[in-house]
Design a protein around this motif. Structure first.
Motif, PDB file in Angstrom:
ATOM      1  N   SER A  31      12.779  -2.930   3.929  1.00  0.00           N
ATOM      2  CA  SER A  31      12.312  -4.304   4.073  1.00  0.00           C
ATOM      3  C   SER A  31      10.812  -4.331   3.811  1.00  0.00           C
ATOM      4  O   SER A  31      10.101  -3.354   4.066  1.00  0.00           O
ATOM      5  N   PHE A  32      10.348  -5.456   3.288  1.00  0.00           N
ATOM      6  CA  PHE A  32       8.951  -5.592   2.900  1.00  0.00           C
ATOM      7  C   PHE A  32       8.297  -6.741   3.641  1.00  0.00           C
ATOM      8  O   PHE A  32       8.931  -7.764   3.904  1.00  0.00           O
ATOM      9  N   GLY A  33       7.024  -6.564   3.952  1.00  0.00           N
ATOM     10  CA  GLY A  33       6.209  -7.651   4.456  1.00  0.00           C
ATOM     11  C   GLY A  33       5.568  -8.353   3.270  1.00  0.00           C
ATOM     12  O   GLY A  33       5.637  -7.883   2.132  1.00  0.00           O
ATOM     13  N   LYS A  34       4.935  -9.478   3.527  1.00  0.00           N
ATOM     14  CA  LYS A  34       4.256 -10.211   2.461  1.00  0.00           C
ATOM     15  C   LYS A  34       2.996  -9.435   2.048  1.00  0.00           C
ATOM     16  O   LYS A  34       2.142  -9.148   2.879  1.00  0.00           O
ATOM     17  N   PRO A  35       2.892  -9.082   0.775  1.00  0.00           N
ATOM     18  CA  PRO A  35       1.699  -8.346   0.339  1.00  0.00           C
ATOM     19  C   PRO A  35       0.486  -9.263   0.218  1.00  0.00           C
ATOM     20  O   PRO A  35       0.622 -10.468  -0.011  1.00  0.00           O
ATOM     21  N   GLY A  36      -0.676  -8.678   0.393  1.00  0.00           N
ATOM     22  CA  GLY A  36      -1.926  -9.388   0.170  1.00  0.00           C
ATOM     23  C   GLY A  36      -2.590  -8.825  -1.074  1.00  0.00           C
ATOM     24  O   GLY A  36      -2.340  -7.675  -1.451  1.00  0.00           O
ATOM     25  N   ALA A  37      -3.424  -9.626  -1.720  1.00  0.00           N
ATOM     26  CA  ALA A  37      -4.057  -9.156  -2.956  1.00  0.00           C
ATOM     27  C   ALA A  37      -5.434  -9.781  -3.133  1.00  0.00           C
ATOM     28  O   ALA A  37      -5.690 -10.891  -2.672  1.00  0.00           O
ATOM     29  N   ILE A  38      -6.291  -9.033  -3.820  1.00  0.00           N
ATOM     30  CA  ILE A  38      -7.607  -9.532  -4.203  1.00  0.00           C
ATOM     31  C   ILE A  38      -7.871  -9.161  -5.652  1.00  0.00           C
ATOM     32  O   ILE A  38      -7.359  -8.169  -6.152  1.00  0.00           O
ATOM     33  N   ALA A  39      -8.666  -9.990  -6.317  1.00  0.00           N
ATOM     34  CA  ALA A  39      -9.153  -9.668  -7.656  1.00  0.00           C
ATOM     35  C   ALA A  39     -10.448  -8.878  -7.487  1.00  0.00           C
ATOM     36  O   ALA A  39     -11.322  -9.272  -6.730  1.00  0.00           O
ATOM     37  N   LEU A  92      -5.387   3.098   6.190  1.00  0.00           N
ATOM     38  CA  LEU A  92      -5.210   2.258   5.008  1.00  0.00           C
ATOM     39  C   LEU A  92      -5.247   0.783   5.371  1.00  0.00           C
ATOM     40  O   LEU A  92      -5.851  -0.017   4.654  1.00  0.00           O
ATOM     41  N   VAL A  93      -4.631   0.411   6.478  1.00  0.00           N
ATOM     42  CA  VAL A  93      -4.670  -0.990   6.927  1.00  0.00           C
ATOM     43  C   VAL A  93      -6.115  -1.420   7.160  1.00  0.00           C
ATOM     44  O   VAL A  93      -6.530  -2.506   6.743  1.00  0.00           O
ATOM     45  N   LYS A  94      -6.919  -0.552   7.798  1.00  0.00           N
ATOM     46  CA  LYS A  94      -8.338  -0.859   8.018  1.00  0.00           C
ATOM     47  C   LYS A  94      -9.069  -1.013   6.689  1.00  0.00           C
ATOM     48  O   LYS A  94      -9.876  -1.927   6.505  1.00  0.00           O
ATOM     49  N   PHE A  95      -8.808  -0.104   5.750  1.00  0.00           N
ATOM     50  CA  PHE A  95      -9.458  -0.180   4.438  1.00  0.00           C
ATOM     51  C   PHE A  95      -9.120  -1.502   3.749  1.00  0.00           C
ATOM     52  O   PHE A  95     -10.002  -2.181   3.223  1.00  0.00           O
ATOM     53  N   CYS A  96      -7.838  -1.859   3.737  1.00  0.00           N
ATOM     54  CA  CYS A  96      -7.418  -3.105   3.081  1.00  0.00           C
ATOM     55  C   CYS A  96      -8.068  -4.314   3.748  1.00  0.00           C
ATOM     56  O   CYS A  96      -8.587  -5.203   3.069  1.00  0.00           O
ATOM     57  N   THR A  97      -8.066  -4.352   5.077  1.00  0.00           N
ATOM     58  CA  THR A  97      -8.664  -5.460   5.810  1.00  0.00           C
ATOM     59  C   THR A  97     -10.158  -5.553   5.523  1.00  0.00           C
ATOM     60  O   THR A  97     -10.677  -6.637   5.251  1.00  0.00           O
ATOM     61  N   ASN A  98     -10.852  -4.419   5.531  1.00  0.00           N
ATOM     62  CA  ASN A  98     -12.292  -4.404   5.245  1.00  0.00           C
ATOM     63  C   ASN A  98     -12.592  -4.796   3.802  1.00  0.00           C
ATOM     64  O   ASN A  98     -13.691  -5.248   3.500  1.00  0.00           O
ATOM     65  N   GLY A 141     -10.994  -7.136   2.279  1.00  0.00           N
ATOM     66  CA  GLY A 141     -10.723  -8.561   2.141  1.00  0.00           C
ATOM     67  C   GLY A 141      -9.258  -8.897   1.896  1.00  0.00           C
ATOM     68  O   GLY A 141      -8.928 -10.042   1.573  1.00  0.00           O
ATOM     69  N   VAL A 142      -8.369  -7.924   2.062  1.00  0.00           N
ATOM     70  CA  VAL A 142      -6.942  -8.169   1.841  1.00  0.00           C
ATOM     71  C   VAL A 142      -6.283  -8.412   3.195  1.00  0.00           C
ATOM     72  O   VAL A 142      -6.321  -7.552   4.079  1.00  0.00           O
ATOM     73  N   ASP A 143      -5.663  -9.582   3.348  1.00  0.00           N
ATOM     74  CA  ASP A 143      -4.915  -9.893   4.557  1.00  0.00           C
ATOM     75  C   ASP A 143      -3.619  -9.097   4.506  1.00  0.00           C
ATOM     76  O   ASP A 143      -2.866  -9.175   3.536  1.00  0.00           O
ATOM     77  N   LEU A 144      -3.348  -8.324   5.543  1.00  0.00           N
ATOM     78  CA  LEU A 144      -2.185  -7.436   5.552  1.00  0.00           C
ATOM     79  C   LEU A 144      -1.370  -7.677   6.826  1.00  0.00           C
ATOM     80  O   LEU A 144      -1.439  -6.916   7.778  1.00  0.00           O
ATOM     81  N   PRO A 145      -0.567  -8.758   6.844  1.00  0.00           N
ATOM     82  CA  PRO A 145       0.220  -9.050   8.055  1.00  0.00           C
ATOM     83  C   PRO A 145       1.351  -8.049   8.237  1.00  0.00           C
ATOM     84  O   PRO A 145       1.834  -7.478   7.269  1.00  0.00           O
ATOM     85  N   PRO A 146       1.778  -7.848   9.501  1.00  0.00           N
ATOM     86  CA  PRO A 146       2.920  -6.970   9.731  1.00  0.00           C
ATOM     87  C   PRO A 146       4.192  -7.610   9.181  1.00  0.00           C
ATOM     88  O   PRO A 146       4.232  -8.799   8.878  1.00  0.00           O
ATOM     89  N   ILE A 147       5.238  -6.802   9.063  1.00  0.00           N
ATOM     90  CA  ILE A 147       6.526  -7.303   8.591  1.00  0.00           C
ATOM     91  C   ILE A 147       7.103  -8.226   9.652  1.00  0.00           C
ATOM     92  O   ILE A 147       7.164  -7.864  10.818  1.00  0.00           O
ATOM     93  N   SER A 148       7.500  -9.450   9.240  1.00  0.00           N
ATOM     94  CA  SER A 148       8.116 -10.344  10.216  1.00  0.00           C
ATOM     95  C   SER A 148       9.561  -9.945  10.421  1.00  0.00           C
ATOM     96  O   SER A 148      10.244  -9.552   9.504  1.00  0.00           O
ATOM     97  N   LYS A 149       9.962 -10.043  11.636  1.00  0.00           N
ATOM     98  CA  LYS A 149      11.323  -9.629  11.989  1.00  0.00           C
ATOM     99  C   LYS A 149      12.318 -10.717  11.704  1.00  0.00           C
ATOM    100  O   LYS A 149      12.136 -11.839  11.740  1.00  0.00           O
TER     101      LYS A 149
END
Length: 134
Positions: free
Chosen positions: A51-59, A118-124, A126-134
């Motif tokens: 299962s996948f959570g919603k990915p975040g992305a930046i240019a 990695l979550v910290k790196f992505c957040t720092n 500028g990528v929003d990285l929400p957990p997988i919703s149940k």
């Protein structure tokens, strides 16, 4: 030696700051999300139970799109291993082409500590990285 290490760390933090300040959030298309998920699945032992959570992305300033997300897959012991983060990128594409650029995996952690980093790196970055919703 300490001065060299200090200089390298300072340059690294400055580079991260430049990436973070130049990063612009990107809304991925359904096709792009499909490519990301298929790429992740292709690297897993059990490709059907994930299962996948919603990915975040930046240019990025180089024109590529950095993508961070989370997935939860069954391990070899028939149980889910817990949320694991990933990071990858779409290289910049020629706007004339109708094809999606390839998605390249950059990081897929092997343990919880690496996932947390990695979550910290992505957040720092500028990528929003929400957990997988149940």
């Amino acid at each position: 030696m300490n001065r060299l290490l200090s200089s390298i760390l300072t340059i690294g933090f400055l580079a991260l700051g430049i990436v973070a300040t130049e990063a612009k959030p990107v809304q991925l298309t359904a096709d792009q999300i499909g490519v990301v998920e298929q790429t992740i699945k292709s690297l897993l032992k059990d490709q059907t139970n994930v299962s996948f959570g919603k990915p975040g992305a930046i240019a990025t300033s180089t024109g590529s799109i950095m993508v961070c997300g989370r997935y939860n897959a069954k391990s070899g012991f028939a149980g889910y291993s817990g949320e694991t983060a990933y990071r990858g990128q779409f290289d910049s594409a020629d706007s004339e082409t109708k094809y999606l650029p390839a998605f390249d995996i950059i990081t897929m952690p092997e343990n919880q500590t690496e996932t947390d980093d990695l979550v910290k790196f992505c957040t720092n970055s500028g990528v929003d990285l929400p957990p997988i919703s149940k």
